[in-house]
Design an enzyme around this catalytic site. Structure first.
Site, PDB file in Angstrom:
ATOM      1  N   ARG A 122      20.741   6.992  -3.905  1.00 35.50           N
ATOM      2  CA  ARG A 122      21.129   7.733  -2.701  1.00 35.50           C
ATOM      3  C   ARG A 122      22.600   7.608  -2.332  1.00 35.50           C
ATOM      4  NH1 ARG A 122      16.014   6.085  -2.418  1.00 35.50           N
ATOM      5  NH2 ARG A 122      14.478   7.558  -1.637  1.00 35.50           N
ATOM      6  N   HIS A 147      19.410  11.202  -6.115  1.00 38.10           N
ATOM      7  CA  HIS A 147      19.341  11.489  -7.553  1.00 38.10           C
ATOM      8  C   HIS A 147      20.112  12.737  -7.973  1.00 38.10           C
ATOM      9  CE1 HIS A 147      16.869   8.092  -7.918  1.00 38.10           C
ATOM     10  NE2 HIS A 147      15.680   8.635  -7.756  1.00 38.10           N
ATOM     11  N   HIS A 218      14.601   7.504 -15.126  1.00 36.00           N
ATOM     12  CA  HIS A 218      13.589   7.367 -14.077  1.00 36.00           C
ATOM     13  C   HIS A 218      12.173   7.379 -14.659  1.00 36.00           C
ATOM     14  CE1 HIS A 218      11.812   7.893 -10.101  1.00 36.00           C
ATOM     15  NE2 HIS A 218      13.008   7.811  -9.556  1.00 36.00           N
ATOM     16  N   ASP A 290      10.922  -0.266  -3.008  1.00 39.69           N
ATOM     17  CA  ASP A 290      11.794   0.862  -3.355  1.00 39.69           C
ATOM     18  C   ASP A 290      13.217   0.423  -3.021  1.00 39.69           C
ATOM     19  OD1 ASP A 290      12.794   3.308  -4.035  1.00 39.69           O
ATOM     20  OD2 ASP A 290      11.676   4.466  -2.550  1.00 39.69           O
ATOM     21  N   GLU A 356      14.963   1.282 -12.479  1.00 41.61           N
ATOM     22  CA  GLU A 356      16.125   2.147 -12.684  1.00 41.61           C
ATOM     23  C   GLU A 356      17.385   1.293 -12.679  1.00 41.61           C
ATOM     24  OE1 GLU A 356      15.597   5.198  -9.481  1.00 41.61           O
ATOM     25  OE2 GLU A 356      13.614   4.333  -9.452  1.00 41.61           O
TER      26      GLU A 356
END
Ligand code: GLA
Length: 391
Positions: A122, A147, A218, A290, A356
């Site tokens: 982000r 992304h 991803h 996350d 990631e």
């Protein structure tokens, strides 16, 4: 060694595969609802032949001497399937995805297997300032840029060159202004399937104007096999004693916080599900895991960032990288509603995870984070490996 023996056994039962229409038949056997499903195929490559934005898409299958197979489409540079033997020599597909290119083009598809760019993760308020100029990006995630934007690298057709059985070279030029970013960026990603069962990703990029770059992959993994339940039983280790806490929009606050004593401490092997529902502010922000972990070795050396074990299959995944950070995303937004997933399986809540490798989210707005600026004359160069084994 046990793992080599299993791979050799598996070699005997996996069919030949290449980027052709008749290449899709691999191993098919019964499904045992009590254990792990063992019906595994590379999707039919004819389902990946299409013209998208005037460019040809296809499916490319890499194979190594152990007959491990990795299928990649040049639509978004996506890993479609990873076929590996489990502890009993049964072939398992450990990557979530679709069996048609059209699946990947659906709105709301969650970046399955994709190459992410120009900026992975982000950028706060979809805005950053570089060399005195402010750039506004399309906001696609609650006012933030996620992304690389709606038409980021995941939604572009890459030029593909199959170099040999185990190497695929993908390249494209992201033109000046694409998704709001400055500079023509020439990008190359080389996927190599090594003989020790690693998917090696070498990323390079050059620019003609100062810009920001943060490339990643991803892939969603389920080491018990895609579509075979949730990943809460997977045992995760992350070689990081710090992480970057986020606000309610998942933008880092700028703080670098110790994981010790929190549900973010994966310095020792721990089941993903053990603490995922703990009463923790950061877990609430992310609706689970996350977040970006700050690797203990922040250098550009290739080092192990994380390791995951799928207890039902014994399949292991080691992630090695030259990057300083890793986003562990636990599939919190999967809800069983995606359409046309492989074999028609609904991917329910937390049935896949992503690791990631990256620079930290929102680095262009966080002077205390390692820089993601790329200038003319410099070469962006990173390497990440997904190394698969069995134990
Ligand atoms: C990333 C993000 C998540 C989510 C997924 C896609 O990993 O960090 O918040 O957007 O992609 O669903």
């Amino acid at each position: 060694m046990k793992s080599n023996l299993l791979l050799i056994l598996a070699a005997g039962i996996v069919g030949l595969s290449a980027c052709t229409n008749n290449s899709n038949k691999t191993t098919t056997s019964k499904t045992d609802s009590d254990s792990v499903s063992n019906t595994v195929m590379i999707p039919d490559s004819s389902n990946f032949i299409a013209t998208v934005n005037g460019k040809q898409t296809g499916l490319y299958v890499l194979k190594n001497k152990n007959n491990v197979q990795v299928a990649i489409t040049n639509y978004g540079g996506r890993i479609v399937s990873i076929l590996v033997p489990d502890k009993d020599g049964k072939i398992v597909d450990i990557a979530l995805g679709y069996d048609k290119v059209a699946g990947y083009e659906q709105e709301g598809e969650p970046y399955f297997g994709a190459l992410i760019g120009r900026y992975g993760n982000r950028i706060g308020k979809a805005t950053f300032t570089l060399e005195g100029k402010t750039y506004h990006l399309p906001a696609n995630d609650h006012g933030q840029s996620l992304h690389g934007g709606p038409k980021g690298f995941h939604a572009q057709v890459w030029d593909a060159k199959k170099v040999n059985d185990y190497t695929l070279e993908l390249s494209r030029v992201s033109v000046d202004g694409e998704e709001g970013y400055p500079g023509n960026l020439a990008v190359k990603v080389v996927y190599t399937l090594t003989d020790d069962n690693a998917i090696k990703m070498d990323y390079t990029a050059t620019t003609d104007k100062a810009t920001v770059v943060n490339l990643t992959n991803h892939c969603y993994f389920n080491l018990n096999g895609e579509g075979n339940g949730d990943i809460n039983d997977h045992i995760l280790t992350i070689n990081a004693s710090k992480f970057t806490p986020v606000d309610s929009t998942l933008i880092p606050t700028g703080e670098i916080k110790a994981v010790a004593g929190t549900p973010f401490d994966f310095t020792k092997p721990t089941a993903i599900g053990d603490r995922v529902n703990a009463d923790d502010e950061q877990l609430k922000m992310g609706k689970g895991y996350d977040h970006n972990w700050v690797l203990n070795d922040g250098s550009t050396n290739l080092k192990q960032a994380a390791k995951v074990v799928g207890p039902k299959t014994g399949i292991t995944l080691e992630v090695l990288t030259t990057e300083p950070g890793i986003q562990f995303y636990g599939g919190n937004f999967l809800d069983g509603k995606l359409k046309d997933c492989k074999g028609g399986k609904p991917y329910q809540h937390r049935t896949g995870f992503c690791l990631e490798t990256q620079h930290f989210p929102d680095s262009p707005n966080k002077p205390n984070f390692p820089s993601t600026t790329l200038k003319p004359g410099q070469t962006y160069k990173t390497t990440t490996l997904y190394k698969i084994g069995v134990q």
